[in-house]
Design an enzyme around this catalytic site. Structure first.
Site, PDB file in Angstrom:
ATOM      1  N   ARG A 111       0.844  -1.196   0.000  1.00  0.00           N
ATOM      2  CA  ARG A 111       0.000   0.000   0.000  1.00  0.00           C
ATOM      3  C   ARG A 111       0.886   1.255   0.000  1.00  0.00           C
ATOM      4  O   ARG A 111       1.958   1.264   0.616  1.00  0.00           O
ATOM      5  CB  ARG A 111      -0.831  -0.045   1.282  1.00  0.00           C
ATOM      6  CG  ARG A 111      -1.820   1.074   1.458  1.00  0.00           C
ATOM      7  CD  ARG A 111      -3.020   0.876   0.615  1.00  0.00           C
ATOM      8  NE  ARG A 111      -4.132   1.723   1.056  1.00  0.00           N
ATOM      9  CZ  ARG A 111      -5.112   2.071   0.233  1.00  0.00           C
ATOM     10  NH1 ARG A 111      -5.124   1.686  -1.034  1.00  0.00           N
ATOM     11  NH2 ARG A 111      -6.116   2.804   0.676  1.00  0.00           N
ATOM     12  N   THR A 384      -9.677   0.399  -9.753  1.00  0.00           N
ATOM     13  CA  THR A 384      -8.735  -0.536  -9.145  1.00  0.00           C
ATOM     14  C   THR A 384      -8.767  -1.749 -10.041  1.00  0.00           C
ATOM     15  O   THR A 384      -9.613  -1.845 -10.915  1.00  0.00           O
ATOM     16  CB  THR A 384      -9.214  -0.885  -7.717  1.00  0.00           C
ATOM     17  OG1 THR A 384      -9.212   0.296  -6.944  1.00  0.00           O
ATOM     18  CG2 THR A 384      -8.352  -1.923  -7.038  1.00  0.00           C
ATOM     19  N   THR A 402      -3.989  -0.673  -7.219  1.00  0.00           N
ATOM     20  CA  THR A 402      -4.810   0.469  -7.617  1.00  0.00           C
ATOM     21  C   THR A 402      -4.013   1.763  -7.718  1.00  0.00           C
ATOM     22  O   THR A 402      -2.953   1.901  -7.102  1.00  0.00           O
ATOM     23  CB  THR A 402      -5.940   0.664  -6.583  1.00  0.00           C
ATOM     24  OG1 THR A 402      -6.847   1.664  -7.037  1.00  0.00           O
ATOM     25  CG2 THR A 402      -5.411   1.092  -5.222  1.00  0.00           C
ATOM     26  N   ASP A 426      -7.672   8.342   0.317  1.00  0.00           N
ATOM     27  CA  ASP A 426      -8.242   7.259   1.136  1.00  0.00           C
ATOM     28  C   ASP A 426      -8.067   7.523   2.629  1.00  0.00           C
ATOM     29  O   ASP A 426      -8.624   6.807   3.463  1.00  0.00           O
ATOM     30  CB  ASP A 426      -7.617   5.906   0.763  1.00  0.00           C
ATOM     31  CG  ASP A 426      -8.394   5.204  -0.342  1.00  0.00           C
ATOM     32  OD1 ASP A 426      -9.468   5.705  -0.721  1.00  0.00           O
ATOM     33  OD2 ASP A 426      -7.934   4.156  -0.822  1.00  0.00           O
ATOM     34  N   SER A 456     -10.164  -0.757   1.127  1.00  0.00           N
ATOM     35  CA  SER A 456     -11.224  -1.778   1.129  1.00  0.00           C
ATOM     36  C   SER A 456     -10.836  -2.967   0.260  1.00  0.00           C
ATOM     37  O   SER A 456     -11.657  -3.862   0.045  1.00  0.00           O
ATOM     38  CB  SER A 456     -12.521  -1.188   0.581  1.00  0.00           C
ATOM     39  OG  SER A 456     -12.932  -0.108   1.358  1.00  0.00           O
TER      40      SER A 456
END
Ligand code: DON
Length: 571
Positions: A111, A384, A402, A426, A456
């Site tokens: 991430r 995504t 994404t 986000d 998510s």
């Protein structure tokens, strides 16, 4: 002259002509089949499903040349960075869930991270209200994680050489690939890309519209990928690519520095796991909310008999929507980056908590979201992509990654040819203010330097009797959780074959706004009943785009969601 010799000659000639026609027809048919995108494929040796056919072909080629599921996933992810620029990326981030046939599981978290210069109120304007800076442009980008993530996955599990796994993407970028009609439309239609000269030059040919079949070549991206193929992630985080990215950031008021890039690490985490009706569900831990959401909703549904009235019926939809509503209210309050915040994940999944949630659902009436907590409206257009790969040995890889919004922040770094994410959106830019996916989140997900925003994304692998059974995932922000959940419920509770389970109409509830989103395909009487129960029903399209593989009677079956242009490749 009609001699027997001449007749033999003529008949031989006719046979040759016939054979020629048969061969030509067979070749044309084969070419046609190759050019089409099979949304369903079966094979015994391996399967890759992605949202784009060239990427599926890249993954399949790697499997056929002896690579395993992780090699295939890495190859397909690099290829999607070329052929699906709206979401495939090296300028973004994501998650990879791996489960080896021998039982080892791992979750690779790549991430994006907030740059070191990021601050909690960095996206608030002078009036104290959120600006568009977390969504568009240079300041919206978090430190990209994809290249480190793919490298770590390959180093841990890959069988083939790194350069061979990256090779299909290099070739696709250098030689180009033919755009589909939908790809051409998406590039031509992006107002975001048009705002940034380098993005407009590369992805919109400076305003010369693309048509189906036009070849998109990306020489700058090919060079970056070549350097990555040769030097690994080092180039992206410390080498030439890093320097050019940091220079461009400085020139345009962005935040990402060489130091941010140098420090970035992909992290290995334990997947969340839980049981549902005899199946083991492995899914995404924080900083994703996906696994917690999936397991909480399954836990609330288990034992209620909610499924008895059948898929697509009002009582079934009501029950699932109520469970989703409750999860999303908790998501905003309790979930974020586990390296920065103490998260009550065990509490969210505790049987007593599940029981309390279950008992709070009125079987006849929708619970108004405001009575659970406060928030606001839904914005559109995120992007995504998910891919799934399974090999002959039963190793499985589920990868969702994404840029966040479609084409991310819109920014292509000059000379590097890739788009940067807008993942900073986000975070809770302002607690209680909905982000561009309409998700209302709390302080636990506030911006801090080096922190990862709540996600998510829900790459998920399901086991039956301890063996691989199903792997899947989806794009769609909050809708990801609903999409993965409903495919699982369709397969496990409603006994649908995978292709039907994926194609079946879906619905979504995310607490706020207080709407029950439904795709076309449900009966009008069902929707009326739901409205009578108190649901604010709203028609929508495209809830998720699931790419899934399951093991069915000894066959690996790959299913690409008919909502998109995905393709399954297997052998
Ligand atoms: O991490 C997340 O949850 C979002 N950034 C994902 C965005 C997304 O799925 C958009 N897809 N259509």
């Amino acid at each position: 002259m009609n001699s027997p010799g001449r007749n033999v000659y003529r008949s031989a000639q006719r046979t040759i002509v016939r054979l020629w026609w048969i061969t030509a027809l067979a070749l044309a048919l084969a070419a046609l089949c190759a050019a089409q995108t099979p949304q369903f494929e079966r094979g015994r040796n391996g399967m890759v499903v992605t949202s784009e056919k060239h990427a599926s072909a890249a993954g399949l080629a790697v499997l056929k040349s002896g690579g395993n599921a992780v090699d295939a996933a890495v190859a397909a992810a690099f290829a999607l960075a070329v052929t699906h620029p709206a979401a495939g990326n090296i300028g973004g981030g994501g998650f990879l869930l791996v489960r080896l046939a021998g039982g080892e599981t791992n979750f690779i978290d790549f991430r994006e991270q907030a740059p070191l210069a990021a601050t909690e109120d960095m996206y608030l304007g002078p009036d104290g209200k959120p600006t568009q800076d977390s969504v568009i442009g240079w300041r919206a980008a978090g430190v990209p994680g994809t290249v480190r993530g793919l490298e770590l996955a390959h180093r841990r599990y890959g069988k083939l050489a790194w350069k061979d796994v990256a090779a299909p993407a290099v070739k696709l970028a250098r030689d180009g690939f033919a755009l589909s009609a939908a790809q051409a439309r998406s590039l031509n239609g992006s107002r975001l890309l048009a705002q940034f000269p380098e993005s407009r030059r590369i992805f919109q040919r400076n305003g010369t519209a693309w048509s189906e079949g036009d070849v998109l070549k990306q020489p700058e991206l090919a060079q970056v990928l070549e350097r990555i193929a040769a030097a690994g992630a080092q180039d992206f985080y410390e080498g030439e690519t890093a320097r050019r990215l940091a220079d461009a950031m400085r020139a345009h008021g962005g935040l990402i520095t060489l130091e941010d890039l140098r420090r970035y690490r992909a992290v290995e985490r334990a997947p969340l796991s839980g049981g549902y009706k005899g199946y083991t569900i492995l899914s995404a831990p924080p900083p994703s909310s996906g696994g917690a959401g999936l397991l909480q909703v399954l836990g609330v549904l288990a034992g209620t008999g909610y499924e008895k009235s059948g898929p697509g019926s009002a009582p079934t939809i009501h029950y699932v929507a109520e469970a989703l509503r409750r999860f999303f209210a908790e998501r905003g309050e309790f979930l974020g980056d586990p390296d920065f915040e103490r998260l009550p994940v065990a509490g969210l999944l505790d049987p007593r908590h599940l029981d309390r949630l279950r008992r709070s659902i009125d079987p006849e009436r929708a619970t108004p979201s405001r009575s659970l907590r406060a928030g606001a409206p839904l914005f559109e257009a995120p992007e995504t992509t998910h891919l799934t790969a399974v090999d002959r040995a039963g190793n499985a890889a589920a990868l969702t990654y994404t840029l966040n919004g479609s084409f991310g922040s819109g920014v292509t770094v000059p000379g590097l040819g890739f788009l940067l994410n807008n993942e900073m959106d986000d975070f809770s830019v302002q607690p209680g203010f909905p982000n561009s996916a309409g998700l209302v989140q709390g302080r636990v997900n506030a911006i801090r330097a080096g922190k990862r925003p709540l996600s998510s994304m829900t790459p998920t692998i399901v086991l039956k009797d301890g063996q691989f059974f199903l792997a899947l995932g989806s794009p769609g922000s909050g809708r990801i959780i609903s999409s993965v959940l409903q495919v699982l419920l369709n397969v496990i509770d409603h006994r649908m074959p995978l292709a039907e389970a994926v194609a079946y109409p879906r619905f979504h509830h995310q607490w706020l706004p207080d709407r029950l989103y439904v795709e076309p395909g449900f009966r009008i009487e069902t929707l009326r009943k739901l409205e009578a129960m108190g649901h604010a029903v709203e028609q929508t399209r495209g809830i998720g785009e699931v790419q899934a593989v399951w093991l069915n009677g000894g066959w690996l079956e790959g299913v690409a969601d008919p909502r998109g242009e995905g393709a399954a490749g297997g052998y």
